[in-house]
Design an enzyme around this catalytic site. Structure first.
Site, mmCIF file in Angstrom:
data_model
loop_
_atom_site.group_PDB
_atom_site.id
_atom_site.type_symbol
_atom_site.label_atom_id
_atom_site.label_comp_id
_atom_site.label_asym_id
_atom_site.label_seq_id
_atom_site.Cartn_x
_atom_site.Cartn_y
_atom_site.Cartn_z
ATOM 1 N N TYR A 1 4.464 6.470 10.214
ATOM 2 C CA TYR A 1 3.481 5.178 9.964
ATOM 3 C C TYR A 1 4.452 4.203 9.200
ATOM 4 C CZ TYR A 1 -0.907 2.794 8.991
ATOM 5 O OH TYR A 1 -1.785 1.938 9.061
ATOM 6 N N HIS B 1 1.003 -1.122 0.020
ATOM 7 C CA HIS B 1 -0.133 -0.027 -0.095
ATOM 8 C C HIS B 1 0.887 1.036 -0.048
ATOM 9 C CE1 HIS B 1 -3.951 -1.829 1.705
ATOM 10 N NE2 HIS B 1 -3.548 -2.602 0.533
ATOM 11 N N LYS C 1 1.635 -0.457 15.247
ATOM 12 C CA LYS C 1 2.965 -0.497 15.457
ATOM 13 C C LYS C 1 3.419 -1.979 16.238
ATOM 14 C CE LYS C 1 4.796 3.061 13.839
ATOM 15 N NZ LYS C 1 4.740 2.517 12.362
ATOM 16 N N TYR D 1 -9.050 5.183 7.793
ATOM 17 C CA TYR D 1 -9.172 5.504 9.306
ATOM 18 C C TYR D 1 -10.295 6.744 9.433
ATOM 19 C CZ TYR D 1 -4.777 3.234 10.753
ATOM 20 O OH TYR D 1 -3.651 2.465 10.759
HETATM 21 P P1 RFL Z 1 2.375 -12.378 21.106
HETATM 22 O O1 RFL Z 1 1.984 -12.524 19.593
HETATM 23 O O2 RFL Z 1 1.313 -12.002 22.421
HETATM 24 O O3 RFL Z 1 2.987 -13.768 21.532
HETATM 25 C C1 RFL Z 1 3.249 -13.975 22.755
HETATM 26 C C2 RFL Z 1 3.332 -15.633 22.931
HETATM 27 O O4 RFL Z 1 3.787 -16.056 24.260
HETATM 28 C C3 RFL Z 1 2.863 -17.104 24.440
HETATM 29 N N1 RFL Z 1 3.028 -17.356 26.209
HETATM 30 C C4 RFL Z 1 3.631 -18.324 26.656
HETATM 31 N N2 RFL Z 1 4.359 -19.268 26.203
HETATM 32 C C5 RFL Z 1 4.983 -20.018 27.053
HETATM 33 N N3 RFL Z 1 4.914 -19.980 28.410
HETATM 34 C C6 RFL Z 1 4.136 -18.952 28.979
HETATM 35 N N4 RFL Z 1 4.338 -18.834 30.035
HETATM 36 C C7 RFL Z 1 3.610 -18.000 27.938
HETATM 37 N N5 RFL Z 1 3.027 -16.770 28.156
HETATM 38 C C8 RFL Z 1 2.624 -16.341 26.974
HETATM 39 C C9 RFL Z 1 1.443 -16.595 24.113
HETATM 40 O O5 RFL Z 1 0.654 -17.686 24.071
HETATM 41 C C10 RFL Z 1 1.818 -16.235 22.813
HETATM 42 O O6 RFL Z 1 1.851 -17.088 21.847
HETATM 43 O O7 RFL Z 1 3.512 -11.291 21.364
HETATM 44 P P2 RFL Z 1 4.759 -10.769 20.575
HETATM 45 O O8 RFL Z 1 5.260 -11.868 19.940
HETATM 46 O O9 RFL Z 1 5.615 -9.632 21.271
HETATM 47 O O10 RFL Z 1 4.200 -10.084 19.404
HETATM 48 C C11 RFL Z 1 3.313 -8.549 19.476
HETATM 49 C C12 RFL Z 1 2.044 -8.514 18.661
HETATM 50 O O11 RFL Z 1 1.265 -9.874 18.725
HETATM 51 C C13 RFL Z 1 1.382 -7.636 18.730
HETATM 52 O O12 RFL Z 1 2.203 -6.310 19.245
HETATM 53 C C14 RFL Z 1 0.412 -7.037 17.896
HETATM 54 O O13 RFL Z 1 -0.670 -8.007 17.357
HETATM 55 C C15 RFL Z 1 -0.228 -5.668 18.059
HETATM 56 N N6 RFL Z 1 -1.159 -5.455 16.871
HETATM 57 C C16 RFL Z 1 -0.975 -4.648 15.690
HETATM 58 N N7 RFL Z 1 0.603 -4.462 15.512
HETATM 59 C C17 RFL Z 1 1.109 -4.194 14.228
HETATM 60 O O14 RFL Z 1 2.332 -4.083 14.144
HETATM 61 N N8 RFL Z 1 0.073 -3.671 13.384
HETATM 62 C C18 RFL Z 1 -1.151 -3.879 13.689
HETATM 63 O O15 RFL Z 1 -1.762 -3.499 12.606
HETATM 64 C C19 RFL Z 1 -1.641 -4.395 14.565
HETATM 65 N N9 RFL Z 1 -3.081 -4.382 14.851
HETATM 66 C C20 RFL Z 1 -2.551 -5.795 17.192
HETATM 67 C C21 RFL Z 1 -3.401 -5.050 15.840
HETATM 68 C C22 RFL Z 1 -3.098 -6.409 18.089
HETATM 69 C C23 RFL Z 1 -4.417 -6.600 18.132
HETATM 70 N N10 RFL Z 1 -4.805 -7.011 19.455
HETATM 71 C C24 RFL Z 1 -5.703 -8.277 19.267
HETATM 72 C C25 RFL Z 1 -4.410 -7.116 20.766
HETATM 73 C C26 RFL Z 1 -4.933 -5.545 16.346
HETATM 74 C C27 RFL Z 1 -5.380 -6.037 17.220
HETATM 75 C C28 RFL Z 1 -6.946 -5.978 17.244
HETATM 76 C C1 PHB Z 2 -5.450 -4.553 10.859
HETATM 77 O O1 PHB Z 2 -5.563 -4.719 9.519
HETATM 78 O O2 PHB Z 2 -5.796 -5.302 11.549
HETATM 79 C C2 PHB Z 2 -5.104 -3.197 11.321
HETATM 80 C C3 PHB Z 2 -4.636 -2.373 10.331
HETATM 81 C C4 PHB Z 2 -4.225 -0.804 11.089
HETATM 82 C C5 PHB Z 2 -4.084 -0.754 12.089
HETATM 83 C C6 PHB Z 2 -4.542 -2.179 13.241
HETATM 84 C C7 PHB Z 2 -4.971 -2.876 12.609
HETATM 85 O O3 PHB Z 2 -3.897 0.352 12.675
#
Ligand code: RFL
Ligand code: PHB
Length: 393
Positions: free
Chosen positions: A387, A75, A299, A203
């Site tokens: 971004y 994008h 992020k 957004y």
């Molecule tokens: P994770 O992905 O949470 O992975 C951590 C893992 O550790 C496991 N765990 C254990 N394993 C063994 N023993 C234990 N005691 C444990 N305790 C926990 C867990 O089961 C899990 O599998 O962390 P990590 O690797 O630091 O990654 C971070 C990302 O997942 C997170 O920052 C993003 O998903 C945030 N996020 C977004 N980030 C972006 O860069 N771009 C986005 O567009 C974006 N959109 C989002 C998001 C997060 C969202 N939610 C649901 C929080 C959108 C949403 C809705």
């Molecule tokens: C997504 O596609 O899940 C998404 C995109 C942009 C954001 C957060 C989540 O800022």
């Protein structure tokens, strides 16, 4: 007790843990990755979707970018929508050709699990770390697998266990500072079987609250809307969801999201937090284990990848030269980027959401800010360069 010896004990098989294990493998450093959930759960968990240029480059350069190159959606900008009009911010012109790629976090995880399997190194699912000890001298991670306790003895522990993990708890409270902020709203997110009706993310700030249009593939749309943190998902049948999304996203030129079957829905609270320092002895925190950002800046996943890139480089340097300088500066180097991302995510969040206690003045001020951000080249550049991702070290 079953005991294994390795160089790095990695807790968590999210993007941070898996990418760290992969980068260490490329440097010839052994690791054991422990994940408390099942493989299916980790792969199917729907989360982030936006990859910064630096994350895409890291995947490519480390040999796990082949499918991303084929299926990722590049994008060149985003839209900010307010007052019924979508305004475009073109990243490429503003940042000297940089862009973002839309590719689901679960696809990233799938590719990294495949690379781990190919490496032949250990990745244990349904293996929950329950105790971390000896981080000042000889680290040990006790984990539970099939009802039994097992132990990993290692040189270093990488706490990649997300925001509710155990690794952070292994650091004495008096050695940590935690900075936190809660937001008075949450996101209700859905995945719908519908072709995206816009080629780029939208957004939107609407009188009724924030909404975001995103996507996962040419056939799948991802949508979010601002709701209350204590909202019950049962109160959101599909009809109500589509009505609200359409109201908040439609523009006067007739644009609106396509509707389709809702395949998944969930509510996520929003907060910002940072733990300092990100290191204690031979324990290193990375990704969500060390910091949480509200999702508005996209992020979280990208920060996790930036952390482990720094950590893998520091560990490689240590094993090659025996020197500890890069390990000792890990936290400071990561935190500079973390705070930049916190600032940007906070700014995007407060600009685009309606505070429940906000008044008409606040809303008019937010509209004025959006007007400025979409008309001043300087302001657009500031948004664009954050971004797409500030330069990596
Ligand atoms: P994770 O992905 O949470 O992975 C951590 C893992 O550790 C496991 N765990 C254990 N394993 C063994 N023993 C234990 N005691 C444990 N305790 C926990 C867990 O089961 C899990 O599998 O962390 P990590 O690797 O630091 O990654 C971070 C990302 O997942 C997170 O920052 C993003 O998903 C945030 N996020 C977004 N980030 C972006 O860069 N771009 C986005 O567009 C974006 N959109 C989002 C998001 C997060 C969202 N939610 C649901 C929080 C959108 C949403 C809705
Ligand atoms: C997504 O596609 O899940 C998404 C995109 C942009 C954001 C957060 C989540 O800022």
């Amino acid at each position: 007790m079953k005991r294994v010896r390795t160089q790095a004990g990695i807790v968590g098989a999210g993007p941070a843990g898996l990418m760290l294990g992969h980068l260490l493998h490329l440097h010839g450093i052994d690791s054991v990755i422990l994940e408390r959930r099942s493989e299916e759960y980790v792969i199917e968990r729907v989360r982030a979707g936006v990859l910064e240029q630096g994350t895409v480059d890291l995947m490519r350069e480390s040999g796990v970018g082949e499918r991303l190159g084929r299926e990722g959606l590049r994008h060149a900008g985003i839209y900010l929508s307010f007052g019924g009009v979508r305004r475009h911010i073109g990243f490429e012109q503003l940042t000297g050709g940089r862009s973002i790629t839309v590719y689901g976090q679960n696809e990233v995880v799938k590719d990294l699990i495949a690379a781990r399997r190919a490496s032949g190194r250990v990745l244990e699912f349904e293996a929950e770390a329950v105790r971390i000890s000896g981080v000042d001298s000889q680290p040990r991670v006790v984990y539970r697998k099939d009802g039994e306790e097992c132990e990993v003895v290692c040189d270093f522990v990488a706490g990649c266990d997300g925001s509710h993990g155990v690794c952070r708890q292994a650091i004495p409270e008096e050695c940590l500072r935690v900075y936190e902020r809660e937001y008075p709203f949450a996101w209700l997110g859905i995945l719908a079987k519908a072709a995206p009706s816009s080629g780029e993310l939208v957004y939107s700030l609407h009188e009724r609250g924030f909404a975001l249009f995103s996507m996962r593939s040419p056939a799948v749309t991802r949508l979010y809307l601002q709701c209350a943190p204590d909202e019950d998902i049962e109160d959101w049948p599909d009809e109500r969801l589509w009505g609200e999304l359409t109201a908040r996203l439609s523009t006067v030129d007739g644009w609106r999201p396509n509707r389709g079957d809702v395949m998944q829905k969930g509510i996520t609270g929003m907060r910002s937090s940072v733990v300092e320092p990100m290191q204690h002895g031979r324990l290193f925190l990375a990704g969500d284990a060390a910091h949480i950002v509200p999702p508005t800046g996209a992020k979280g996943l990208n920060l996790a990848m930036a952390d482990v890139r720094v950590l893998a480089g520091a560990l490689e340097n240590y094993y090659r030269t025996g020197r500890q300088e890069l390990l000792n500066s890990y936290s400071d180097r990561c935190l500079r980027r973390v705070w930049q991302a916190q600032r940007f995510s906070w700014w995007m969040t407060t600009m685009l959401h309606r505070a429940p206690d906000g008044n008409a003045f606040d809303y008019r001020r937010q509209l004025a800010e959006l007007e400025y951000v979409t008309s001043s080249r300087a302001a657009m550049t500031a948004l664009a360069e954050n971004y797409v991702g500030l330069p990596l070290e």
